[in-house]
Every structure is written in C-alpha cells, then in structure tokens.
Write an enzyme that holds these catalytic residues in place. Structure first.
Site, short mmCIF file in Angstrom:
data_model
loop_
_atom_site.label_atom_id
_atom_site.label_comp_id
_atom_site.label_asym_id
_atom_site.label_seq_id
_atom_site.Cartn_x
_atom_site.Cartn_y
_atom_site.Cartn_z
N ASN A 90 0.84 -1.20 0.00
CA ASN A 90 0.00 0.00 0.00
C ASN A 90 0.87 1.25 0.00
O ASN A 90 1.95 1.26 0.59
CB ASN A 90 -0.92 0.01 1.22
N HIS A 110 5.86 -0.56 -2.75
CA HIS A 110 5.42 0.15 -3.97
C HIS A 110 5.42 1.65 -3.80
O HIS A 110 4.80 2.36 -4.58
CB HIS A 110 4.02 -0.36 -4.38
N GLY A 134 -5.01 -9.12 3.21
CA GLY A 134 -5.68 -8.26 2.24
C GLY A 134 -4.91 -8.00 0.96
O GLY A 134 -4.84 -6.87 0.49
N SER A 143 -4.37 -9.71 -3.10
CA SER A 143 -4.80 -10.75 -4.06
C SER A 143 -3.61 -11.58 -4.55
O SER A 143 -3.77 -12.52 -5.32
CB SER A 143 -5.50 -10.08 -5.26
N1 APR Z 1 -10.30 -7.21 4.54
C1 APR Z 1 -9.30 -8.00 4.05
N2 APR Z 1 -9.09 -8.22 2.74
C2 APR Z 1 -9.95 -7.62 1.89
C3 APR Z 1 -11.03 -6.80 2.31
C4 APR Z 1 -11.17 -6.60 3.70
N3 APR Z 1 -12.16 -5.84 4.22
N4 APR Z 1 -11.69 -6.37 1.20
C5 APR Z 1 -11.04 -6.90 0.12
N5 APR Z 1 -10.02 -7.67 0.54
C6 APR Z 1 -9.04 -8.42 -0.26
C7 APR Z 1 -9.55 -8.90 -1.60
O1 APR Z 1 -10.20 -10.16 -1.47
C8 APR Z 1 -8.23 -9.04 -2.36
O2 APR Z 1 -7.63 -10.33 -2.13
O3 APR Z 1 -7.98 -7.54 -0.54
C9 APR Z 1 -7.34 -7.96 -1.75
C10 APR Z 1 -7.18 -6.75 -2.63
O4 APR Z 1 -6.47 -7.15 -3.79
P1 APR Z 1 -6.00 -6.03 -4.81
O5 APR Z 1 -7.12 -5.07 -5.05
O6 APR Z 1 -5.39 -6.76 -5.97
O7 APR Z 1 -4.88 -5.23 -4.01
P2 APR Z 1 -3.37 -5.65 -3.78
O8 APR Z 1 -3.23 -7.13 -3.67
O9 APR Z 1 -2.88 -4.83 -2.66
O10 APR Z 1 -2.66 -5.15 -5.14
C11 APR Z 1 -1.25 -5.29 -5.19
O11 APR Z 1 -1.21 -4.16 -7.32
O12 APR Z 1 -1.83 -2.50 -8.74
C12 APR Z 1 -0.86 -2.90 -7.87
O13 APR Z 1 0.58 -1.43 -6.79
C13 APR Z 1 -0.72 -1.93 -6.73
O14 APR Z 1 0.04 -2.44 -4.51
C14 APR Z 1 -0.92 -2.79 -5.50
C15 APR Z 1 -0.66 -4.19 -6.02
#
Ligand code: APR
Length: 234
Positions: free
Chosen positions: A87, A104, A177, A179
């Site tokens: 984040n 990041h 949290g 993906s």
């Molecule tokens: N609590 C926990 N997890 C949650 C919640 C919640 N309330 N709501 C959603 N999630 C989960 C989703 O199920 C998903 O697995 O958070 C994850 C969000 O995934 P992404 O939107 O892909 O975010 P992230 O994994 O942080 O992305 C990684 O991608 O675009 C780049 O640089 C950007 O740092 C980012 C990286």
C-alpha cells in the site's frame, strides 16, 4: 524476541474506506493502471499521473487507520514486527507501526524525475508533501519536475531484498488483504523458512495451495481478532 513479518495489501485499508484495486468497483475498474500508474504513462502524460495521485492524497487526508492497522501495530508489544506493505497509504504508520517497508512507494512523497534512469534515485531526494497537490511545473530544489515516489508498473522494486530478508527471518508470516497478483511482492511469502507458520486473512479465495498455510477467511478487522486469539495459543 520472536519475529513476525506482516505482508499487507489494499484489503487491510478497505475498512478505512480506501478502495482496493481488483475487487469489483476497484481502482483499476475506474482507471487504466498503464495510463495512471506506469513508467510509460508517466512519460506519455505526467499531468494525468500527477492528478491520479493528487486524488489519492486528498482521499487519504480524510481517512483513518482501522482496527486491523491498530492490531498490527500493537503486535510490537510482544513481537519484533516488520510490516511489508504494497500500500502507498500511511495508515500503518499512523496506527503506530514503527517498522514499515513500502514495497510500492508512498503517496505522501515525491522526488525529482530521472527520465530514462527513473530507478537511480537517492532517498535524500525524496520530499514529504503530506496531502498537498503536486502539479506539472512543481520542481525539486535543483529545478527538476517532481514525480510521485511510487513504484510505477514497469519499474523495479528497490526494497524487495530487505523485504525478503525480513520474511526469511520471521517465525510467523501474516498476509492480510492482498490478491497476490503482482510480482515480486506476491512471491514474498515463499521466502518464509520451512519452520515458519503462515496465516492469510482475506474474505475471498486466495491463490495459494500450501496445506500448511492457514487461511482466516474474513475481513481484516475481524480476521485480526481471530489471528490474535490463535497467536495466544502459540
Ligand atoms: N479485509 C481483508 N481483505 C480484503 C477486504 C477486507 N475488508 N476487502 C477486500 N479484501 C481483499 C480482496 O479479497 C483481495 O484479495 O484484498 C485484496 C485486494 O487485492 P487487490 O485489489 O489486488 O490489491 P493488492 O493485492 O494490494 O494489489 C497489489 O497491485 O496495482 C498494484 O501497486 C498496486 O500495490 C498494489 C498491487
């Protein structure tokens, strides 16, 4: 003191009201990351990229850490904690976490652009702008256009080595949290020692099949309460 590495993604900030990237309605449903968050996008239209991060900074100014951030920070009472976050928000720090690696980058910071050599910056050039806007024409003391201190798609992740070391030394690895879609961050948990215990908190299915990884299928705030009770049994 025993060590814990906490790997977080956008999901840990979801209950604070910040959007995730890939959930339906997420940021990448609204904006093309290759336009607003890539090295090529910066070269093509820096004004658009600056506006995207100005908008994120503005939203962060009226966003508070949630209890998951606070519970993660409180682990420092009994554990040597390294938070490794994808984040770009500052919610872990504002919740009290003292050792945060931003894989990041950080949306509250900027640095002079480097043209073809974007990755060859030094930390001394990084400027903390808080929640202020940064626009085309805003320059460093040496007169160079300022850019977000963000790892754009297409750029290397300079803090990956430090992050992998922290994971490799951890007795417990907690993933909250994310993906696990974006590399190299998504591969970090694989650096865990064979003796480490790995937990994932996420309400959705997670793309890991290791039987010894415990999936707490819940949101970050309530999932952290479950994790803390499991921790009490260790
Ligand atoms: N609590 C926990 N997890 C949650 C919640 C919640 N309330 N709501 C959603 N999630 C989960 C989703 O199920 C998903 O697995 O958070 C994850 C969000 O995934 P992404 O939107 O892909 O975010 P992230 O994994 O942080 O992305 C990684 O991608 O675009 C780049 O640089 C950007 O740092 C980012 C990286």
């Amino acid at each position: 003191m025993k060590r814990i590495a906490v790997l977080t993604g956008a999901g840990v900030s979801a209950e604070s009201g910040l959007g995730t990237y890939r959930d339906n309605g997420g940021l990448w449903d609204k904006y093309d990351p290759m336009v607003v968050a890539s090295a090529e996008g910066w070269r093509r239209n820096p004004g658009l990229v600056l506006d995207f991060y100005n908008m994120q900074r503005e939203k962060l100014a009226c966003t508070e850490p949630n209890s998951a951030h606070l519970d993660i920070a409180a682990l420092e009472k009994d554990w040597q904690v390294t938070v490794i976050t994808q984040n770009v928000d500052n919610l872990h720090e504002r919740a009290g976490s003292g050792n945060v690696i931003h894989l990041h980058g950080e949306v509250t910071k900027v640095r002079p652009e480097r043209g073809r050599y974007e990755e060859s910056f030094s930390e001394s050039e990084v400027i903390d702008v808080g929640y202020s806007r940064v626009n085309l024409g805003d320059k460093s003391p040496k007169g160079v256009q300022l850019r977000p201190h963000i790892v754009f798609f297409g750029e290397s992740v300079p803090k990956m080595e430090a992050a992998a070391k922290a994971v490799s030394e951890a007795d417990i690895v907690l993933i909250v949290g994310t993906s696990l879609q974006v590399y190299p961050a998504a591969s970090l948990y694989m650096y865990a020692s064979p003796d480490a215990r790995i937990y994932i908190i996420d309400p959705a299915e997670v793309p890991v099949r290791d039987a010894h990884i415990e999936h707490i299928r819940d949101k970050a705030t309530s999932g952290m309460k479950t994790f803390l009770s499991l921790l009490g049994e260790i």
